[in-house]
Design a protein around this motif. Structure first.
Motif, PDB file in Angstrom:
ATOM      1  N   UNK A 134       0.814  -1.225   0.000  1.00  0.00           N
ATOM      2  CA  UNK A 134       0.000   0.000   0.000  1.00  0.00           C
ATOM      3  C   UNK A 134       0.847   1.276   0.000  1.00  0.00           C
ATOM      4  N   UNK A 135       1.877   1.393   0.847  1.00  0.00           N
ATOM      5  CA  UNK A 135       2.685   2.620   0.787  1.00  0.00           C
ATOM      6  C   UNK A 135       3.377   2.807  -0.564  1.00  0.00           C
ATOM      7  N   UNK A 136       3.837   1.711  -1.163  1.00  0.00           N
ATOM      8  CA  UNK A 136       4.489   1.825  -2.467  1.00  0.00           C
ATOM      9  C   UNK A 136       3.520   2.348  -3.517  1.00  0.00           C
ATOM     10  N   UNK A 137       2.266   1.916  -3.460  1.00  0.00           N
ATOM     11  CA  UNK A 137       1.272   2.360  -4.436  1.00  0.00           C
ATOM     12  C   UNK A 137       0.817   3.794  -4.177  1.00  0.00           C
TER      13      UNK A 137
ATOM     14  N   UNK B   2      11.383   6.225  -0.839  1.00  0.00           N
ATOM     15  CA  UNK B   2      11.786   7.003   0.327  1.00  0.00           C
ATOM     16  C   UNK B   2      10.804   6.855   1.484  1.00  0.00           C
ATOM     17  N   UNK B   3       9.588   6.404   1.218  1.00  0.00           N
ATOM     18  CA  UNK B   3       8.638   6.188   2.305  1.00  0.00           C
ATOM     19  C   UNK B   3       9.176   5.139   3.296  1.00  0.00           C
ATOM     20  N   UNK B   4      10.047   4.232   2.825  1.00  0.00           N
ATOM     21  CA  UNK B   4      10.663   3.253   3.724  1.00  0.00           C
ATOM     22  C   UNK B   4      12.106   3.610   4.055  1.00  0.00           C
ATOM     23  N   UNK B   5      12.840   4.163   3.104  1.00  0.00           N
ATOM     24  CA  UNK B   5      14.249   4.468   3.336  1.00  0.00           C
ATOM     25  C   UNK B   5      14.455   5.526   4.407  1.00  0.00           C
ATOM     26  N   UNK B   6      13.505   6.446   4.519  1.00  0.00           N
ATOM     27  CA  UNK B   6      13.649   7.509   5.508  1.00  0.00           C
ATOM     28  C   UNK B   6      13.696   6.951   6.931  1.00  0.00           C
ATOM     29  N   UNK B   7      13.203   5.738   7.122  1.00  0.00           N
ATOM     30  CA  UNK B   7      13.148   5.133   8.458  1.00  0.00           C
ATOM     31  C   UNK B   7      14.291   4.167   8.739  1.00  0.00           C
ATOM     32  N   UNK B   8      15.174   3.953   7.800  1.00  0.00           N
ATOM     33  CA  UNK B   8      16.138   2.868   7.921  1.00  0.00           C
ATOM     34  C   UNK B   8      16.999   2.959   9.175  1.00  0.00           C
ATOM     35  N   UNK B   9      17.401   4.145   9.566  1.00  0.00           N
ATOM     36  CA  UNK B   9      18.295   4.299  10.711  1.00  0.00           C
ATOM     37  C   UNK B   9      17.575   4.714  11.985  1.00  0.00           C
ATOM     38  N   UNK B  10      16.258   4.641  11.977  1.00  0.00           N
ATOM     39  CA  UNK B  10      15.502   5.063  13.151  1.00  0.00           C
ATOM     40  C   UNK B  10      15.118   3.867  14.010  1.00  0.00           C
ATOM     41  N   UNK B  11      15.135   4.082  15.323  1.00  0.00           N
ATOM     42  CA  UNK B  11      14.688   3.022  16.218  1.00  0.00           C
ATOM     43  C   UNK B  11      13.167   2.884  16.157  1.00  0.00           C
ATOM     44  N   UNK B  12      12.479   4.017  16.253  1.00  0.00           N
ATOM     45  CA  UNK B  12      11.020   4.008  16.142  1.00  0.00           C
ATOM     46  C   UNK B  12      10.656   4.440  14.726  1.00  0.00           C
ATOM     47  N   UNK B  13       9.871   3.625  14.031  1.00  0.00           N
ATOM     48  CA  UNK B  13       9.599   3.841  12.610  1.00  0.00           C
ATOM     49  C   UNK B  13       8.318   4.633  12.399  1.00  0.00           C
TER      50      UNK B  13
ATOM     51  N   UNK C 278       7.588   9.847  -4.316  1.00  0.00           N
ATOM     52  CA  UNK C 278       8.891   9.824  -3.634  1.00  0.00           C
ATOM     53  C   UNK C 278       9.623   8.497  -3.788  1.00  0.00           C
ATOM     54  N   UNK C 279       9.185   7.647  -4.715  1.00  0.00           N
ATOM     55  CA  UNK C 279       9.868   6.375  -4.907  1.00  0.00           C
ATOM     56  C   UNK C 279       9.812   5.522  -3.653  1.00  0.00           C
TER      57      UNK C 279
END
Length: 274
Positions: A71-74, A83-94, A80-81
Protein backbone atom coordinates in the motif's frame (compact mmCIF):
# COMPACT_ATOMS: atom_id res chain seq x y z
CA UNK A 1 5.25 -3.60 32.00
CA UNK A 2 8.27 -2.07 30.32
CA UNK A 3 8.93 -2.81 26.70
CA UNK A 4 10.32 -0.24 24.31
CA UNK A 5 8.95 -0.81 20.85
CA UNK A 6 9.04 -4.28 19.37
CA UNK A 7 11.50 -6.14 17.21
CA UNK A 8 9.69 -5.30 13.99
CA UNK A 9 8.90 -1.62 14.42
CA UNK A 10 7.13 -1.15 11.09
CA UNK A 11 4.22 -3.30 12.23
CA UNK A 12 0.92 -2.47 13.88
CA UNK A 13 -2.57 -3.97 14.17
CA UNK A 14 -5.15 -4.18 11.35
CA UNK A 15 -7.70 -2.58 13.68
CA UNK A 16 -6.38 0.89 12.80
CA UNK A 17 -7.08 0.26 9.11
CA UNK A 18 -10.38 -1.59 9.59
CA UNK A 19 -12.70 1.19 8.26
CA UNK A 20 -10.67 1.43 5.06
CA UNK A 21 -10.53 -2.35 4.57
CA UNK A 22 -14.30 -2.60 5.01
CA UNK A 23 -14.94 0.22 2.55
CA UNK A 24 -12.66 -1.43 -0.01
CA UNK A 25 -14.36 -4.79 0.45
CA UNK A 26 -17.83 -3.26 0.04
CA UNK A 27 -16.82 -1.38 -3.10
CA UNK A 28 -15.14 -4.33 -4.82
CA UNK A 29 -16.78 -7.15 -6.77
CA UNK A 30 -13.56 -9.18 -6.64
CA UNK A 31 -14.01 -12.13 -4.25
CA UNK A 32 -10.28 -12.25 -3.54
CA UNK A 33 -10.28 -8.65 -2.34
CA UNK A 34 -13.16 -9.46 -0.02
CA UNK A 35 -11.56 -12.65 1.27
CA UNK A 36 -8.15 -11.06 1.81
CA UNK A 37 -9.74 -8.08 3.57
CA UNK A 38 -11.72 -10.36 5.87
CA UNK A 39 -8.61 -12.39 6.71
CA UNK A 40 -6.63 -9.27 7.56
CA UNK A 41 -9.46 -8.04 9.78
CA UNK A 42 -9.45 -11.42 11.57
CA UNK A 43 -5.77 -11.02 12.52
CA UNK A 44 -5.56 -9.83 16.14
CA UNK A 45 -2.03 -8.45 15.86
CA UNK A 46 -0.46 -11.30 17.86
CA UNK A 47 2.07 -13.63 16.27
CA UNK A 48 0.57 -16.87 17.54
CA UNK A 49 1.47 -20.48 16.83
CA UNK A 50 -0.83 -22.22 19.25
CA UNK A 51 -0.71 -25.60 17.49
CA UNK A 52 3.12 -25.52 17.43
CA UNK A 53 3.36 -26.38 13.74
CA UNK A 54 5.91 -23.57 13.26
CA UNK A 55 3.48 -21.57 11.14
CA UNK A 56 1.59 -18.57 12.44
CA UNK A 57 -2.05 -19.51 12.92
CA UNK A 58 -3.73 -16.73 10.94
CA UNK A 59 -3.26 -16.15 7.22
CA UNK A 60 -4.33 -12.57 7.88
CA UNK A 61 -0.90 -12.00 9.42
CA UNK A 62 0.77 -13.00 6.14
CA UNK A 63 -1.49 -10.74 4.10
CA UNK A 64 -1.27 -7.78 6.48
CA UNK A 65 2.54 -7.80 6.67
CA UNK A 66 2.71 -7.79 2.87
CA UNK A 67 0.00 -5.15 2.50
CA UNK A 68 1.98 -2.81 4.77
CA UNK A 69 4.66 -2.73 2.08
CA UNK A 70 2.38 -2.82 -0.97
CA UNK A 71 0.00 0.00 0.00
CA UNK A 72 2.68 2.62 0.79
CA UNK A 73 4.49 1.83 -2.47
CA UNK A 74 1.27 2.36 -4.44
CA UNK A 75 0.28 5.52 -2.58
CA UNK A 76 3.64 7.25 -2.12
CA UNK A 77 5.77 5.64 -4.81
CA UNK A 78 4.69 7.94 -7.64
CA UNK A 79 5.87 10.94 -5.65
CA UNK A 80 8.89 9.82 -3.63
CA UNK A 81 9.87 6.37 -4.91
CA UNK A 82 11.00 4.13 -2.05
CA UNK A 83 11.79 7.00 0.33
CA UNK A 84 8.64 6.19 2.31
CA UNK A 85 10.66 3.25 3.72
CA UNK A 86 14.25 4.47 3.34
CA UNK A 87 13.65 7.51 5.51
CA UNK A 88 13.15 5.13 8.46
CA UNK A 89 16.14 2.87 7.92
CA UNK A 90 18.30 4.30 10.71
CA UNK A 91 15.50 5.06 13.15
CA UNK A 92 14.69 3.02 16.22
CA UNK A 93 11.02 4.01 16.14
CA UNK A 94 9.60 3.84 12.61
CA UNK A 95 7.17 6.23 10.96
CA UNK A 96 5.94 4.21 7.98
CA UNK A 97 2.67 2.81 9.33
CA UNK A 98 1.71 6.16 10.86
CA UNK A 99 2.28 7.94 7.56
CA UNK A 100 0.13 5.39 5.73
CA UNK A 101 -2.70 5.67 8.25
CA UNK A 102 -2.71 9.48 8.16
CA UNK A 103 -2.77 9.45 4.37
CA UNK A 104 -5.84 7.20 4.39
CA UNK A 105 -7.55 9.26 7.09
CA UNK A 106 -7.13 12.43 5.04
CA UNK A 107 -8.48 15.57 6.69
CA UNK A 108 -9.84 13.45 9.57
CA UNK A 109 -6.32 12.56 10.73
CA UNK A 110 -5.13 14.01 14.01
CA UNK A 111 -2.35 15.69 12.05
CA UNK A 112 -3.52 15.82 8.42
CA UNK A 113 -0.85 15.59 5.74
CA UNK A 114 -0.27 18.77 3.75
CA UNK A 115 0.48 16.97 0.49
CA UNK A 116 -2.08 15.10 -1.64
CA UNK A 117 -0.37 11.74 -2.10
CA UNK A 118 -3.35 10.34 -3.98
CA UNK A 119 -3.21 12.92 -6.80
CA UNK A 120 -7.03 12.93 -6.92
CA UNK A 121 -7.17 9.12 -7.23
CA UNK A 122 -10.12 7.48 -5.49
CA UNK A 123 -8.83 6.29 -2.12
CA UNK A 124 -11.23 3.39 -1.70
CA UNK A 125 -10.55 2.10 -5.21
CA UNK A 126 -6.81 2.43 -4.69
CA UNK A 127 -7.06 0.56 -1.40
CA UNK A 128 -8.96 -2.29 -3.08
CA UNK A 129 -6.26 -2.37 -5.76
CA UNK A 130 -3.59 -2.56 -3.07
CA UNK A 131 -5.31 -5.56 -1.47
CA UNK A 132 -5.50 -7.28 -4.86
CA UNK A 133 -1.83 -6.53 -5.52
CA UNK A 134 -0.97 -8.03 -2.13
CA UNK A 135 -2.77 -11.24 -3.06
CA UNK A 136 -0.97 -11.43 -6.41
CA UNK A 137 2.42 -10.93 -4.79
CA UNK A 138 1.84 -13.66 -2.22
CA UNK A 139 0.19 -16.25 -4.48
CA UNK A 140 3.44 -17.77 -5.87
CA UNK A 141 4.65 -18.53 -2.34
CA UNK A 142 1.61 -20.73 -1.64
CA UNK A 143 0.95 -22.68 -4.87
CA UNK A 144 -2.31 -24.63 -4.89
CA UNK A 145 -3.31 -23.50 -1.40
CA UNK A 146 -6.52 -21.75 -0.41
CA UNK A 147 -5.93 -18.19 0.81
CA UNK A 148 -6.99 -19.13 4.34
CA UNK A 149 -3.98 -21.48 4.43
CA UNK A 150 -1.43 -18.85 3.41
CA UNK A 151 0.24 -19.14 6.80
CA UNK A 152 3.81 -18.00 6.92
CA UNK A 153 6.54 -19.85 8.87
CA UNK A 154 7.36 -18.39 12.25
CA UNK A 155 10.33 -16.07 12.60
CA UNK A 156 13.44 -17.24 14.43
CA UNK A 157 16.02 -15.39 16.47
CA UNK A 158 19.58 -16.52 15.80
CA UNK A 159 22.18 -16.12 18.51
CA UNK A 160 24.71 -17.67 16.13
CA UNK A 161 24.14 -16.32 12.58
CA UNK A 162 26.09 -19.27 11.15
CA UNK A 163 23.23 -21.53 12.26
CA UNK A 164 20.65 -19.90 9.99
CA UNK A 165 18.43 -22.27 8.01
CA UNK A 166 16.21 -21.42 5.04
CA UNK A 167 13.22 -23.19 6.61
CA UNK A 168 13.51 -21.03 9.75
CA UNK A 169 13.42 -17.44 8.46
CA UNK A 170 14.96 -14.58 10.37
CA UNK A 171 13.15 -11.31 10.97
CA UNK A 172 14.83 -8.79 8.70
CA UNK A 173 14.64 -5.98 11.28
CA UNK A 174 16.18 -8.06 14.09
CA UNK A 175 19.14 -6.05 15.45
CA UNK A 176 20.54 -8.67 17.87
CA UNK A 177 24.31 -9.20 17.48
CA UNK A 178 25.87 -12.68 17.61
CA UNK A 179 26.42 -14.09 21.09
CA UNK A 180 29.65 -15.78 22.08
CA UNK A 181 27.68 -18.22 24.23
CA UNK A 182 25.92 -19.55 21.12
CA UNK A 183 29.06 -19.58 18.98
CA UNK A 184 30.84 -21.64 21.68
CA UNK A 185 27.75 -23.89 22.00
CA UNK A 186 27.27 -22.92 25.64
CA UNK A 187 23.61 -22.08 25.03
CA UNK A 188 20.92 -22.28 22.34
CA UNK A 189 21.96 -21.08 18.88
CA UNK A 190 18.40 -20.15 17.89
CA UNK A 191 14.92 -19.76 19.36
CA UNK A 192 11.45 -18.91 18.06
CA UNK A 193 11.16 -15.14 17.85
CA UNK A 194 8.58 -13.72 20.24
CA UNK A 195 9.03 -10.12 19.08
CA UNK A 196 10.09 -8.86 22.49
CA UNK A 197 13.03 -6.78 23.60
CA UNK A 198 15.99 -8.30 25.42
CA UNK A 199 14.65 -7.42 28.85
CA UNK A 200 11.07 -7.40 30.05
CA UNK A 201 10.01 -6.43 33.53
CA UNK A 202 6.87 -6.04 35.60
CA UNK A 203 6.77 -4.42 39.03
CA UNK A 204 4.15 -5.40 41.61
CA UNK A 205 3.60 -2.51 43.99
CA UNK A 206 2.12 -4.02 47.12
CA UNK A 207 2.74 -2.88 50.69
CA UNK A 208 2.68 -6.48 51.90
CA UNK A 209 4.63 -8.32 49.18
CA UNK A 210 6.32 -5.98 46.68
CA UNK A 211 8.15 -7.84 43.94
CA UNK A 212 9.70 -7.44 40.53
CA UNK A 213 8.98 -9.95 37.77
CA UNK A 214 11.57 -9.93 35.05
CA UNK A 215 13.34 -11.95 32.42
CA UNK A 216 16.58 -11.06 30.64
CA UNK A 217 17.00 -12.73 27.29
CA UNK A 218 20.56 -11.43 26.87
CA UNK A 219 21.88 -12.99 30.09
CA UNK A 220 21.80 -10.00 32.40
CA UNK A 221 24.81 -10.01 34.73
CA UNK A 222 25.64 -13.66 33.99
CA UNK A 223 27.32 -13.29 30.60
CA UNK A 224 30.83 -14.11 31.89
CA UNK A 225 32.88 -16.60 29.86
CA UNK A 226 36.42 -17.33 31.05
CA UNK A 227 39.52 -17.57 28.79
CA UNK A 228 39.08 -21.35 28.63
CA UNK A 229 35.63 -20.93 27.07
CA UNK A 230 33.70 -21.99 30.16
CA UNK A 231 30.52 -20.08 30.80
CA UNK A 232 28.80 -19.01 33.98
CA UNK A 233 26.27 -21.70 35.06
CA UNK A 234 23.49 -19.16 34.60
CA UNK A 235 24.73 -17.90 31.24
CA UNK A 236 21.54 -18.66 29.28
CA UNK A 237 19.09 -19.92 31.88
CA UNK A 238 16.64 -17.10 31.08
CA UNK A 239 16.85 -17.30 27.30
CA UNK A 240 14.08 -19.81 26.74
CA UNK A 241 12.04 -18.34 29.59
CA UNK A 242 12.05 -15.09 27.64
CA UNK A 243 10.99 -16.76 24.41
CA UNK A 244 8.03 -18.45 26.12
CA UNK A 245 7.04 -15.15 27.83
CA UNK A 246 7.76 -16.41 31.33
CA UNK A 247 8.92 -14.17 34.17
CA UNK A 248 10.95 -14.83 37.32
CA UNK A 249 10.00 -13.30 40.65
CA UNK A 250 12.49 -11.18 42.59
CA UNK A 251 11.50 -10.53 46.19
CA UNK A 252 11.94 -6.97 47.44
CA UNK A 253 11.47 -7.16 51.22
CA UNK A 254 14.68 -8.05 53.11
CA UNK A 255 13.00 -10.72 55.24
CA UNK A 256 11.59 -12.43 52.13
CA UNK A 257 15.00 -12.33 50.47
CA UNK A 258 16.65 -13.93 53.53
CA UNK A 259 13.93 -16.57 53.83
CA UNK A 260 14.42 -17.75 50.25
CA UNK A 261 18.21 -17.47 50.14
CA UNK A 262 20.19 -20.58 49.20
CA UNK A 263 23.40 -19.11 50.61
CA UNK A 264 24.50 -15.81 52.11
CA UNK A 265 27.74 -13.91 52.41
CA UNK A 266 28.23 -10.85 54.56
CA UNK A 267 30.69 -8.18 53.44
CA UNK A 268 31.92 -5.83 56.14
CA UNK A 269 33.15 -2.52 54.84
CA UNK A 270 35.70 -0.82 57.05
CA UNK A 271 36.58 2.69 55.84
CA UNK A 272 40.25 3.52 55.76
CA UNK A 273 41.42 5.84 58.49
CA UNK A 274 42.20 9.35 57.25
Amino acid sequence: MTRMGASDRTQTQPTFFAPFFRAAMESSSDPEVREAGALMLSFNGYYEDRDADQRYDNAGLTLFRQWLTVAPAMIFGDSIGDWWSRVDEDRYLRYQASLLLRALQGDKAGAPLAFDWFHERDRTRLLADSIKATVEQLRPAFPGKAMADWKRPIFWKYYDPAAQRPDRPVLSDDPDPPRLSAVLKLGPVMAPHNGGEGWVGLMEIDSAHPAIYSVVDAGGQNLFIDPQGRGNPHLTDQTMMHESNELKKIEMKPEDVRAGAVSTQVLDYVPAKP
